[in-house]
Design an enzyme around this catalytic site. Sequence first.
Site, PDB file in Angstrom:
ATOM      1  N   TYR A  35       0.839  -1.198   0.000  1.00 18.54           N
ATOM      2  CA  TYR A  35       0.000   0.000   0.000  1.00 18.54           C
ATOM      3  C   TYR A  35       0.877   1.254   0.000  1.00 18.54           C
ATOM      4  CZ  TYR A  35      -3.476  -3.440   1.566  1.00 18.54           C
ATOM      5  OH  TYR A  35      -4.280  -4.542   1.684  1.00 18.54           O
TER       6      TYR A  35
ATOM      7  N   HIS B 184       0.423 -12.146   1.024  1.00 20.37           N
ATOM      8  CA  HIS B 184      -0.381 -11.224   0.218  1.00 20.37           C
ATOM      9  C   HIS B 184      -0.425 -11.659  -1.245  1.00 20.37           C
ATOM     10  CE1 HIS B 184      -1.304  -6.639  -0.402  1.00 20.37           C
ATOM     11  NE2 HIS B 184      -2.317  -7.408  -0.719  1.00 20.37           N
TER      12      HIS B 184
END
Length: 304
Positions: free
Chosen positions: A50, A129
């Site tokens: 992010y 992830h």
Amino acid sequence: MSDPKSEAFCGLGCAPIGNLYTEVAEADAQATVTAALEAGIRFFDTAPHYGAGLSEQRLGRALEGFPRDGIVIATKVGRAVVDDGGRIVESGRVGSDTIFDGSRDGVLRSLEGSLTRLRTDRVDLLYLHDPPDVDEALRSTIPALHALKAQGMVRAIGVGMVWTEPLTRFVREAPIDVVMEAGRLTLLDRRADETLLPAARVAGVGVVAAGVLNSGVLADPDGSPYFDYFPASGEIVARAKAMQELCAQHGIELRHAAARYPLQHEGIEAVVVGARTAAEVNDWVLGLEAPIPDELWHLLEAAA
């Protein structure tokens, strides 16, 4: 199921303060996390992916000074910041300057960078992830996560993905604690309820629901007509607007019903909702208190 209004079920998604879609000022990022803390939210979800570390860095600064044992921090490995070691690339885009690395050394480097950015000595929940190869992840990455858990560097491990089929494989084949599904247990997309949730209940694996607004169309079908990070089709926008009208007839905002929807399902341990301003946090918390009648849930189910 426990009261869905309990703060234990509410997590702040920190991708937006990593400049997801829109650049966020440092002061606004700080205020967003502070508003969550003041509202009683104690679960924060972030990732190196992010903003290429920016989300983690901002979250770490905002949480500094708050009792560490009083909060739960989740981050991720797999999408590692290029040239990691705590360095921040303020790219303004999710995914910029990150690469996939699911190797043991890559996992260790990624976690070390995250700990530096988050200004903490441990992570409560560590996800893998979006692994591109389930078999390879089962062979190498999951054992690396287990080793970190055994060393006390993380308290729980899991996998976070959009797609439910590989998540279901992880639930059935890997000894993990939690999975995070993104956008697959929403008012518009119920795929997680088909195989993932039943498999997780059998395996005793917790499920965290994220992406509950499907990238914006369930927040504002007119002003933010995006679904899964891309412009929504006319058919999806029409469905969202129909749900919005049903909610309006019951005095409920669509975004509030969307955020609460996953908690109607057995086995959901938390819902994570992203915010980029204090006002968005306060609106979401207000929505947690809005009484939603069973009749509306039935109508929304039928409208899907």
